[in-house]
Design a protein around this motif. Structure first.
Motif, short mmCIF file in Angstrom:
data_model
loop_
_atom_site.label_atom_id
_atom_site.label_comp_id
_atom_site.label_asym_id
_atom_site.label_seq_id
_atom_site.Cartn_x
_atom_site.Cartn_y
_atom_site.Cartn_z
N LEU A 1 0.83 -1.20 0.00
CA LEU A 1 0.00 0.00 0.00
C LEU A 1 0.87 1.26 0.00
O LEU A 1 0.65 2.19 -0.79
N THR A 2 1.88 1.28 0.86
CA THR A 2 2.78 2.43 0.94
C THR A 2 3.52 2.65 -0.37
O THR A 2 3.60 3.78 -0.87
N LEU A 3 4.04 1.58 -0.96
CA LEU A 3 4.84 1.71 -2.17
C LEU A 3 4.00 2.17 -3.35
O LEU A 3 4.44 2.99 -4.16
N ILE A 4 2.78 1.64 -3.46
CA ILE A 4 1.90 2.04 -4.57
C ILE A 4 1.55 3.52 -4.47
O ILE A 4 1.59 4.26 -5.46
N ILE A 5 1.20 3.96 -3.25
CA ILE A 5 0.85 5.37 -3.07
C ILE A 5 2.06 6.27 -3.32
O ILE A 5 1.98 7.27 -4.04
N ASN A 6 3.20 5.92 -2.73
CA ASN A 6 4.39 6.78 -2.81
C ASN A 6 4.96 6.90 -4.21
O ASN A 6 5.43 7.98 -4.60
N TRP A 7 4.96 5.79 -4.96
CA TRP A 7 5.72 5.79 -6.22
C TRP A 7 4.87 5.67 -7.48
O TRP A 7 5.35 5.99 -8.56
#
Length: 338
Positions: A77-83
């Motif tokens: 979830l974090t990686l999809i939102i951030n990048w």
């Protein structure tokens, strides 16, 4: 949260006022600071940025990455939102507001620089203050550390390509050499220095010595931030006084971006049925920015007196009160999660 962190927006506001006043009273002093430059890197600002970034990098523990497979949903979830989402939504909002909605109020050159500053904020996910947000929401501290460590690794390789692509799409000339030097100078080198320092402190005195070191460095990190704010607003003083609404215009899309990304992340986490102590830091990492890096790169690429540098500093001004409001919301909605 310590006294300085809790009232960081107040100190930044006072730094802005001090910078504007000093810029009018002693413009020669700021001209001298601006002249201290080598290879498009301002030496004074470089020292101040390092003072901010280095203590944060000491907190990163790459040994925690081995635990990533235990609960991967929050990481994804974090990686999809951030990048995959945040950099592009920030660029889109910058274009919408400064090329369309605010087009009659801002000249094209300034609009390009404000968009550039917003893009640099969007491509720099938070690596330091998120530890504070996680603590305030009773997030899983070890999981937060894993998330931050993975984001830092990705940032080394992804920041320059994504920033360069979005700046190019926005018709902003990208000095690739300066961008790559900035990533090395402000991400890779302090990250390696932080890893080396952490290893040395752990070997000599363990967690207690590491905590003492971080407590000692924390005030210096804030001094670096506030000094940078004073310098930037001292150099921007004539522009700000002649166009006082410019800070409000920059803040509007930044606020929309911050709250919008949080809503997307938080409700996605609820739909994914993440535990609250994972969902909260996962969403807050994606919402907040590594503004220290964004400020440093904006200065290197566009100059101390640029609109891009100003936009990144406005990001500092709005982030803390916004994030505190989101922390309060998270704490009131814990019953939404298992």
């Amino acid at each position: 949260m310590g006294f300085f962190e809790r009232y960081l927006s107040v100190w930044v506001g006072l730094g802005i006022v001090a910078g504007i006043i000093l810029g009018q009273v002693s413009p020669a002093m700021f001209e001298m600071v601006a002249a201290m430059e080598y290879a498009h890197v301002n030496l004074v600002i470089a020292v101040l940025i390092w003072l901010m970034i280095y203590p944060m990098m000491v907190q990163v523990d790459f040994s925690s990455i081995k635990d990533v497979g235990k609960r991967p949903q929050g990481i994804w979830l974090t990686l999809i939102i951030n990048w995959l989402i945040k950099p592009f939504s920030m660029a889109a909002l910058g274009w919408l507001f400064f090329r369309v909605i605010f087009a009659d109020w801002v000249d094209p050159q300034s609009a390009n620089e404000y968009i550039a500053g917003m893009i640099l904020l969007g491509v720099a996910p938070c690596t330091a203050m998120v530890f504070v947000w996680s603590q305030l929401t009773k997030g899983d501290a070890n999981y937060t550390l894993v998330q931050v460590s993975i984001n830092d690794v990705i940032m080394i390789f992804a920041f320059a390509p994504i920033a360069g692509f979005l700046l190019g799409v926005s018709d902003i000339t990208v000095p690739w050499g300066t961008l790559l030097i900035s990533v090395i100078l402000y991400v890779l080198v302090p990250l390696l220095a932080g890893v080396a320092t952490r290893a040395l402190l752990n070997r000599e005195g363990g967690e207690e010595k590491l905590t003492t070191f971080l407590d000692t460095m924390k005030p210096w990190s804030i001094v670096g931030l506030l000094a940078t704010v004073v310098v930037l607003f001292g150099l921007q003083s004539p522009t700000i006084l002649s166009q006082p609404l410019v800070i409000v215009l920059i803040a509007i899309p930044l606020l929309i971006q911050t709250y919008g990304i949080f809503v997307l992340g938080y409700f996605s986490a609820r739909w994914m049925k993440l535990p609250q102590d994972v969902a909260a830091p996962a969403c807050l990492i994606g919402t907040s920015n590594f503004f220290e890096l964004a400020v440093a790169v904006a200065i290197s690429l566009f100059g101390l007196q640029s609109g891009a540098a100003l936009a990144t500093v406005v990001g500092v001004l709005v982030e803390v009160p916004v994030m505190l409001s989101l922390v309060a919301f998270v704490n009131r909605t814990k019953h939404w999660f298992h």
